[in-house]
Design a protein around this motif. Structure first.
Motif, PDB file in Angstrom:
ATOM      1  N   GLY A  72      74.263  96.197  15.951  1.00 40.12           N
ATOM      2  CA  GLY A  72      74.384  95.741  17.326  1.00 40.12           C
ATOM      3  C   GLY A  72      73.291  94.794  17.783  1.00 40.12           C
TER       4      GLY A  72
ATOM      5  N   LYS B 258      72.187  91.893  16.062  1.00 41.67           N
ATOM      6  CA  LYS B 258      72.403  90.480  15.744  1.00 41.67           C
ATOM      7  C   LYS B 258      73.797  90.298  15.164  1.00 41.67           C
ATOM      8  N   GLU B 259      74.429  89.162  15.474  1.00 45.42           N
ATOM      9  CA  GLU B 259      75.718  88.928  14.834  1.00 45.42           C
ATOM     10  C   GLU B 259      75.523  88.169  13.526  1.00 45.42           C
ATOM     11  N   HIS B 260      76.454  88.365  12.604  1.00 46.87           N
ATOM     12  CA  HIS B 260      76.439  87.579  11.377  1.00 46.87           C
ATOM     13  C   HIS B 260      76.898  86.158  11.696  1.00 46.87           C
ATOM     14  N   ILE B 261      76.420  85.229  10.937  1.00 46.32           N
ATOM     15  CA  ILE B 261      76.960  83.875  11.027  1.00 46.32           C
ATOM     16  C   ILE B 261      78.054  83.782   9.961  1.00 46.32           C
ATOM     17  N   ILE B 262      79.270  83.563  10.402  1.00 50.47           N
ATOM     18  CA  ILE B 262      80.399  83.509   9.464  1.00 50.47           C
ATOM     19  C   ILE B 262      81.011  82.118   9.551  1.00 50.47           C
TER      20      ILE B 262
END
Lengths: 567, 321
Positions: free
Chosen positions: B138, B140-144
């Motif tokens: 919760g 950090k978001e992944h970079i996709i």
């Protein structure tokens, strides 16, 4: 039987998030998720447009404070400001957590979670997975519950909620596949059973089972329910079926057009246009239709939602599901023709009175999501805040229950509770009974649509209450024609109808009492908001005779004072 | 303008284990308007004619997957299927047949036991096991990248309606088979860079009843109510096995032998394929089958001729390389 530590009723997003969080908090707990459908069938799957979180991926200047303000303004200042603050503060966290756990959010070019504009929001804040956000979030949560070994009791129907006046005792359920009635003792019960907007039946976007089962069970168990008169009509239901066309369609730039070819929202929300909040847009459509600017059809008057100018590529990429809905249910391809739409009952702001942990007045009983009223949506929910609500408060209630449950020692569920259900159910198939389920259900939907719909008056609501009371009386004579113990859907339909009738009475009585217009509740005879008399929550109780009593409770304010609400 | 109307006959499968020894069919005649879906039609029958008619339905909008059943023999969602569209598929004029899905146990009428699907999702680890530690979720978001997202985007459309499961020819011969939706889910997880248990999943997929059992009949693709290219996903997990050098399986050896034959002579050397797939001992177990073929004079030739156009075949292989 050893009691469960936690029984969660409802396997939608709220229930499954609660289960996941409870097991994370204490992996030793004995938890079960009880649901009348298999988890991925739950109505969370139908949420299309997205979930709000001030990630500031699209608009770098978006903030949590702006989200809080938009939510409170959207609620017409009826939301409890402490609850709305928690909702918006937790939003980035829960969205990122879901992303971390595999939710397939659509992406921006830089690889971060994509965000789109949504009604009543100042910034691009709504995170989405194309136009099937609810479906993918529900699927992700189900997958994660499987990963953690959550115990599901699928196709169990909730018959009653049990407590001893202070503490939770558990629930009485029916195994739908065998017809067996079982008492499931539990130290705590989390109700996550969804909303009640299906009571409008023909005029509703909801799943067949959005019949307010948990709220009705709580009401019968003596718990307080709150703000039931606030039912949101979504502006863009399909003309014939009432099925939903996502707000995402307007978020992506769709126009609402009347029979003169005008984008009529310029009259009602000159600044936000089609992206005004839902209550306002629905009312605007009603006015346009009443003033003769609607299109005519067998299925009633309607408006056009025109997406053609967005182009085939955008529609195919970002709105594929609503395109299929328009084709399957109206025979209209939005790439080539405008979609025929009309407002449809969509979301119930009211629900079980619960605090910021989802806890109710009975220790160990919780309510989260659409069946609860915490209250974060007040008189009108913003698009993109319902998925957020189930995630945030599902999580908080799951955690709270997990921490508290081991210390609770519930008394046994009395055998009379089971016998009472048994007797009631046997009674339905008595051959003297003559009333037909389908007829009562249709009449309930019709009177609610006509008398407790978008525009309400004293006269209409009195008629509504009268009709509902008559239906309630006739229900005592309703017959279940199917006598089988195996998957008796006829019986469950009747039990759901019983719940809808009980809650319809609270909707109509609450609407009749509230002599003002606020959010989704619009009284033609009291067209303005009356903060002096009505800036408060409605509270409903059911007494032992089954009558509904009304009272009120104050709204929790914070840093945002009452203001006029314009868009 | 009023819509076109017509008398339609519904021939509906009935079975209640409490009272029926055998399944039977009930006939209902109702007047149906154009534009009405199969679900609305059977709801009409349930409300007005026979309230014991039993089936599941929920969202009525094609997204929850509850109301899958066979309509005129083919598994689909009752809620998104128009009665009018089914009329050309009727064996008898204007008689629409409604039956439960195949490959499931029947609970009552159109309601089937769905639990095996969930057991398979569990067996094949159909979830993301995150890279990020529990306490860091919760934050950090992944970079996709768009490119990665596109790979599994279509697969996330699956609503677990079970239409592919019901239509799959392999499921009909073994209920233990992973099923098309199981392979689709597996592919979606294997291709997700956020997941950490691909190795374990690939190992289970490589076992019996796993990814090598599909016979490419494409019925799953035809049946998919969301038009997901399921076969691409099935090929996708197999490719993944090749990429990972997972050579220790019959499926891999079969595919390898197949490719080698085509490359060298342009056709299959059927007489030895069993030995090359199953090994000497495995092939011996197939002797009775071989003798039966011999008895019916269907034994493949031991020596096969190279096809005339082998040059072109080799060129195709070159090009792919």
């Amino acid at each position: 039987m050893q009691p469960y530590d936690i029984i969660i009723v409802g396997a939608g997003g709220g229930g499954m998030y609660a289960a996941m969080e409870a097991l994370q908090t204490n992996p030793k707990l004995k938890i079960a998720v009880v649901s009348k459908v298999y988890p991925t069938r739950s109505h969370t799957s139908a949420a299309q447009g997205g979930v709000n979180a001030a990630l500031a991926n699209r608009h770098k200047d978006d903030t949590i404070d702006l989200h809080i303000f938009d939510t409170i303004k959207g609620s017409d200042y009826l939301a409890d400001q402490d609850a709305a603050t928690i909702l918006c503060e937790m939003a980035p966290y829960v969205v990122r957590e879901l992303e971390n756990l595999g939710a397939p959010f659509s992406r921006l070019e830089d690889g971060t979670i994509a965000q789109r504009p949504f009604g009543g929001a100042q910034k691009y804040r709504c995170c989405y997975c194309a136009d099937r956000t609810g479906h993918t979030i529900l699927t992700t949560l189900f997958e994660q519950c499987l990963r953690q070994g959550v115990h599901f009791l699928s196709e169990y129907y909730l018959l009653s909620l049990e407590h001893d006046g202070q503490k939770a005792q558990g629930v009485v359920v029916m195994n739908m596949q065998t017809g067996k009635i079982e008492a499931l003792p539990a130290r705590s019960v989390i109700l996550a059973t969804g909303g009640y907007a299906k009571m409008y039946w023909q005029k509703s976007s909801n799943a067949a089972g959005s019949t307010g089962d948990g709220i009705a069970a709580a009401l019968r168990a003596g718990l307080a329910v709150e703000d039931m008169e606030f039912v949101q009509f979504h502006p863009t239901g399909l003309r014939k079926s009432g099925l939903l066309i996502s707000e995402g369609a307007r978020g992506e730039g769709g126009y609402l057009v009347n029979n003169k070819g005008e984008r009529f929202m310029k009259t009602y929300a000159p600044e936000k246009m089609e992206l005004g909040p839902r209550d306002l847009v629905s009312r605007s459509i009603e006015i346009e239709i009443n003033e003769g600017r609607g299109f005519d059809s067998d299925a009633g008057q309607y408006m056009h939602l025109d997406l053609r100018h967005l182009g085939a590529d955008l529609i195919l990429e970002r709105l594929p599901q609503i395109r299929m809905l328009a084709i399957d249910f109206e025979g209209v391809d939005p790439i080539k023709e405008p979609i025929p739409i009309r407002p449809t009952a969509h979301y119930s702001m009211g629900g079980i009175d619960a605090n910021n942990d989802g806890a109710t007045a009975i220790q160990g009983i919780y309510a989260v999501g659409e069946c609860s009223c915490i209250s974060v949506h007040g008189a009108n929910r913003l698009g993109g805040n319902s998925l957020l609500d189930i995630l945030v408060f599902g999580k908080l209630a799951g955690r709270h229950a997990a921490q508290l449950a081991p210390s609770l020692n519930p008394g046994a569920i009395s055998t009379s509770a089971v016998e009472k259900s048994l007797k009631e159910i046997e009674g339905y198939s008595h051959h003297d009974r003559t009333e037909r389920y389908g007829e009562l259900r249709d009449e309930l939907g019709k009177t609610l649509g006509a008398n407790a719909g978008i525009y309400r008056t004293k006269k209409k609501l009195e008629k509504g209450v009268e009709d509902i009371m008559a239906i309630k009386e006739r229900f005592k004579n309703v017959r279940v024609n199917d006598s089988s113990a195996v998957f008796n859907t006829n019986l469950f339909q009747v039990l759901e109808l019983k719940n809808m009738i009980a809650l319809a009475e609270t909707v109509a009585r609450g609407a009749l009492a509230r002599e003002e217009s606020r959010g989704s509740h619009s009284r033609e005879d009291f067209p303005v908001r009356d903060d002096e008399k009505w800036h408060k929550h409605s509270i409903f109780h059911m007494n032992e005779k089954g009558d509904i009593t009304l009272s009120t409770k104050p709204v929790t304010m914070g840093k945002y004072p009452l203001q006029a609400r314009t868009y | 303008m009023t819509e076109e109307k017509k008398d339609i006959y519904f021939k509906i499968f009935r079975f209640n284990p409490e009272v029926d020894q055998h399944p039977f069919y009930d006939d209902f005649k109702i007047s149906v308007e154009k534009g009405v879906t199969i679900l609305r039609a059977i709801n009409y029958i349930k409300d007005h004619v026979d309230s014991t008619l039993t089936y599941r339905f929920y969202c009525q909008a094609g997204i929850c997957g509850s109301c899958s059943m066979r309509v005129n023999g083919v598994s689909k969602l009752a809620c998104t299927t128009q009665v009018w569209d089914e009329l050309p598929n009727c064996k008898e004029t204007d008689v629409i047949t409604i039956e439960p899905m195949n490959n499931f146990e029947i609970i009552r009428d159109m309601v089937v036991e769905y639990t095996p699907v969930i057991s398979k999702l569990e067996k094949y680890i159909s979830w993301v096991t995150p890279k990020i530690k529990q306490q860091d979720l919760g934050k950090k978001e992944h970079i996709i990248s768009e490119a990665e997202f596109k790979v599994y985007d279509a697969a996330t459309d699956c609503i677990l309606c079970g239409a592919c499961y019901s239509e799959c020819s392999m499921m009909t011969s073994s209920r233990e088979y992973i099923s098309p939706l199981g392979l689709l889910k597996a592919y979606r997880m294997v291709k997700d860079s956020r997941d950490t248990r691909s190795n374990d999943r690939m190992k289970v997929l490589n076992e019996d009843h796993g990814m090598w059992d599909c016979t490419h009949c494409y019925r799953c693709v035809e049946a998919c109510v969301k038009k997901i290219p399921i076969m691409d996903a099935i090929q996708g997990v197999r490719n993944e096995a090749f990429l990972r050098g997972m050579k220790n399986s019959e499926g891999y050896r079969h595919a390898y032998a197949f490719t080698q034959d085509i490359k060298s002579v342009g056709r299959l050397k059927e007489s030895t394929i069993a030995v090359r797939t199953k090994g000497i001992f495995g092939a011996i177990s197939m002797l009775p089958f071989a003798l039966k073929m011999l008895g019916r004079n269907r034994m493949p030739k031991v020596f096969v001729h190279t096809i005339p156009g082998i040059k072109h075949v080799k060129r195709i292989f070159q090009k792919i390389k």
